[in-house]
Design a protein around this motif. Structure first.
Motif, PDB file in Angstrom:
ATOM      1  N   ALA A 140      88.196 -37.190  91.427  1.00 54.66           N
ATOM      2  CA  ALA A 140      88.551 -38.608  91.273  1.00 54.66           C
ATOM      3  C   ALA A 140      88.718 -39.204  92.667  1.00 54.66           C
ATOM      4  N   THR A 141      87.606 -39.362  93.341  1.00 50.34           N
ATOM      5  CA  THR A 141      87.619 -39.896  94.704  1.00 50.34           C
ATOM      6  C   THR A 141      87.966 -41.384  94.687  1.00 50.34           C
ATOM      7  N   THR A 142      88.182 -41.922  95.850  1.00 51.21           N
ATOM      8  CA  THR A 142      88.496 -43.348  95.950  1.00 51.21           C
ATOM      9  C   THR A 142      87.377 -44.196  95.338  1.00 51.21           C
ATOM     10  N   LEU A 143      86.131 -43.830  95.624  1.00 53.03           N
ATOM     11  CA  LEU A 143      85.001 -44.581  95.081  1.00 53.03           C
ATOM     12  C   LEU A 143      84.913 -44.462  93.568  1.00 53.03           C
ATOM     13  N   VAL A 144      85.152 -43.262  93.048  1.00 57.69           N
ATOM     14  CA  VAL A 144      85.113 -43.039  91.591  1.00 57.69           C
ATOM     15  C   VAL A 144      86.225 -43.828  90.909  1.00 57.69           C
ATOM     16  N   LYS A 145      87.413 -43.787  91.465  1.00 60.22           N
ATOM     17  CA  LYS A 145      88.532 -44.543  90.897  1.00 60.22           C
ATOM     18  C   LYS A 145      88.223 -46.029  90.865  1.00 60.22           C
ATOM     19  N   SER A 146      87.684 -46.536  91.965  1.00 65.64           N
ATOM     20  CA  SER A 146      87.368 -47.961  92.044  1.00 65.64           C
ATOM     21  C   SER A 146      86.315 -48.340  91.010  1.00 65.64           C
ATOM     22  N   TYR A 147      85.258 -47.536  90.899  1.00 67.71           N
ATOM     23  CA  TYR A 147      84.184 -47.825  89.949  1.00 67.71           C
ATOM     24  C   TYR A 147      84.703 -47.811  88.509  1.00 67.71           C
ATOM     25  N   LEU A 148      85.442 -46.783  88.141  1.00 65.18           N
ATOM     26  CA  LEU A 148      85.894 -46.665  86.752  1.00 65.18           C
ATOM     27  C   LEU A 148      86.919 -47.731  86.389  1.00 65.18           C
ATOM     28  N   ASN A 149      87.866 -48.005  87.270  1.00 61.12           N
ATOM     29  CA  ASN A 149      88.847 -49.050  86.983  1.00 61.12           C
ATOM     30  C   ASN A 149      88.181 -50.414  86.885  1.00 61.12           C
ATOM     31  N   THR A 150      87.241 -50.684  87.782  1.00 63.92           N
ATOM     32  CA  THR A 150      86.540 -51.961  87.744  1.00 63.92           C
ATOM     33  C   THR A 150      85.729 -52.098  86.459  1.00 63.92           C
ATOM     34  N   THR A 151      85.071 -51.015  86.054  1.00 60.29           N
ATOM     35  CA  THR A 151      84.243 -51.042  84.848  1.00 60.29           C
ATOM     36  C   THR A 151      85.091 -51.210  83.598  1.00 60.29           C
ATOM     37  N   PHE A 152      86.177 -50.470  83.508  1.00 59.93           N
ATOM     38  CA  PHE A 152      87.055 -50.590  82.348  1.00 59.93           C
ATOM     39  C   PHE A 152      87.678 -51.987  82.283  1.00 59.93           C
ATOM     40  N   ASP A 153      88.103 -52.505  83.428  1.00 63.97           N
ATOM     41  CA  ASP A 153      88.682 -53.852  83.466  1.00 63.97           C
ATOM     42  C   ASP A 153      87.665 -54.905  83.035  1.00 63.97           C
ATOM     43  N   LYS A 154      86.432 -54.747  83.493  1.00 65.63           N
ATOM     44  CA  LYS A 154      85.373 -55.685  83.161  1.00 65.63           C
ATOM     45  C   LYS A 154      85.144 -55.755  81.652  1.00 65.63           C
ATOM     46  N   TYR A 155      85.032 -54.581  81.029  1.00 68.76           N
ATOM     47  CA  TYR A 155      84.751 -54.570  79.599  1.00 68.76           C
ATOM     48  C   TYR A 155      85.972 -54.938  78.767  1.00 68.76           C
ATOM     49  N   ALA A 156      87.152 -54.608  79.238  1.00 66.63           N
ATOM     50  CA  ALA A 156      88.358 -55.031  78.523  1.00 66.63           C
ATOM     51  C   ALA A 156      88.430 -56.551  78.474  1.00 66.63           C
ATOM     52  N   LYS A 157      88.107 -57.181  79.586  1.00 66.27           N
ATOM     53  CA  LYS A 157      88.100 -58.656  79.637  1.00 66.27           C
ATOM     54  C   LYS A 157      87.007 -59.217  78.743  1.00 66.27           C
ATOM     55  N   GLU A 158      85.832 -58.588  78.789  1.00 67.05           N
ATOM     56  CA  GLU A 158      84.698 -59.054  77.974  1.00 67.05           C
ATOM     57  C   GLU A 158      85.002 -58.931  76.480  1.00 67.05           C
ATOM     58  N   PHE A 159      85.679 -57.843  76.086  1.00 70.93           N
ATOM     59  CA  PHE A 159      85.977 -57.605  74.677  1.00 70.93           C
ATOM     60  C   PHE A 159      87.251 -58.305  74.217  1.00 70.93           C
TER      61      PHE A 159
END
Length: 291
Positions: free
Chosen positions: A61-80
């Motif tokens: 769970a590198t810094t880049l992986v954390k950033s990507y997954l949190n951003t992606t989950f946040d994006k879809y949570a907002k969309e849904f």
């Protein structure tokens, strides 16, 4: 950073253990949403795409992986429009420490089913024919940079099924660290049973180290026999309010008709063999003597 507008709930379970059923029931309530595809293993593996198994450590769970997954989950949570975003990829059962490192505030619902019963069901997926609609539904959520890698893997899985004596795919379900050795040494039924065992043992061990208020444990058999009571308990854990009428509607399609179906399809001799193979885990979760 995690979004302040929603929180994530991961349904953790081995294949064919009721994860789909549980997801569908809890997401019938307002504000509780999920992804518009069955699983998002491709998203969660991004950044570790070439790792040979689904067993990720917290160090991955590198810094880049954390950033990507949190951003992606946040994006879809907002969309849904989600207050709670539910995810149920079965491979997550092998990487709870990784998920916790990425989403430290997430909650987990751990559902366990009789491993022999689950094996009888899982073996059918290993030998299933192409479901193009299902594949296309998942492809939408593959990071574009990872598409060539997964395209080659998918082609190989289908080619392997054509030549395999057992008419099975090259891989299906959560990939264990030693998957190729297991496939070379064991029958398909044994592979399914070992997959179940590793998924529940690794999940259980990891979840035992998390704060108790972040983990809810569910037995599949108890849920399908008394779904209204069990759902009320799960929703309370999630912080979702419900009325008796809402609970009734949500579990209207839940049935206990699949109990014992997998065992029956295997036959008594094979059931006894598999109980010997994974008996320690079956006993640990109360299935060896009560099946």
């Amino acid at each position: 950073m995690p979004s302040t507008d929603h929180y994530n709930v991961f349904i953790i379970g081995a294949p064919r253990s009721g994860t789909n059923m549980l997801r569908d029931v809890v997401t019938s309530f307002n504000g509780v949403e999920t992804w518009p595809c069955d699983e998002i293993n491709y998203i969660i593996r991004h950044g570790n795409v070439r790792h040979p198994s689904d067993e990720f450590s917290e160090q991955q769970a590198t810094t880049l992986v954390k950033s990507y997954l949190n951003t992606t989950f946040d994006k879809y949570a907002k969309e849904f429009g989600a207050n709670i975003l539910v995810e149920k990829t079965c491979a997550n059962s092998l990487r709870v420490p990784f998920l916790h490192a990425v989403f430290p505030d997430a909650k987990y619902i751990f559902i366990v089913r009789d491993g022999v019963d689950a094996t009888g069901s899982a073996k059918l997926r290993w030998t299933a024919k192409l479901d193009l609609a299902y594949i296309l539904e998942k492809v939408r959520f593959v990071p574009k940079i990872d598409l060539p890698y997964y395209g080659l893997r998918y082609f190989w899985a289908r080619l392997h099924r054509f030549f395999s004596k057992e008419k099975r795919l090259a891989f299906w379900g959560p990939a264990l660290d030693n998957m190729q050795a297991i496939l070379a040494k064991h029958t398909l039924n044994e592979v399914c049973a070992i997959q179940w065992q590793q998924c529940v043992e690794k999940s259980d061990a990891a979840l035992n180290h998390l704060p108790k208020d972040q983990v809810c444990r569910v037995q599949y058999e108890a849920f399908v026999r008394d779904p209204k009571t069990e759902l009320a308990r799960v929703l309370q854990f999630m912080g979702v309010e419900s009325t008796s009428e809402q609970l009734e509607r949500a579990v209207a399609g839940v049935s206990a008709k699949s109990l014992g179906k997998g065992r029956k399809s295997l036959g008594k001799e094979e059931v006894a063999h598999l109980e010997g193979l994974v008996g320690k885990t079956l006993s640990k979760f109360g299935y060896l003597n009560n099946a």
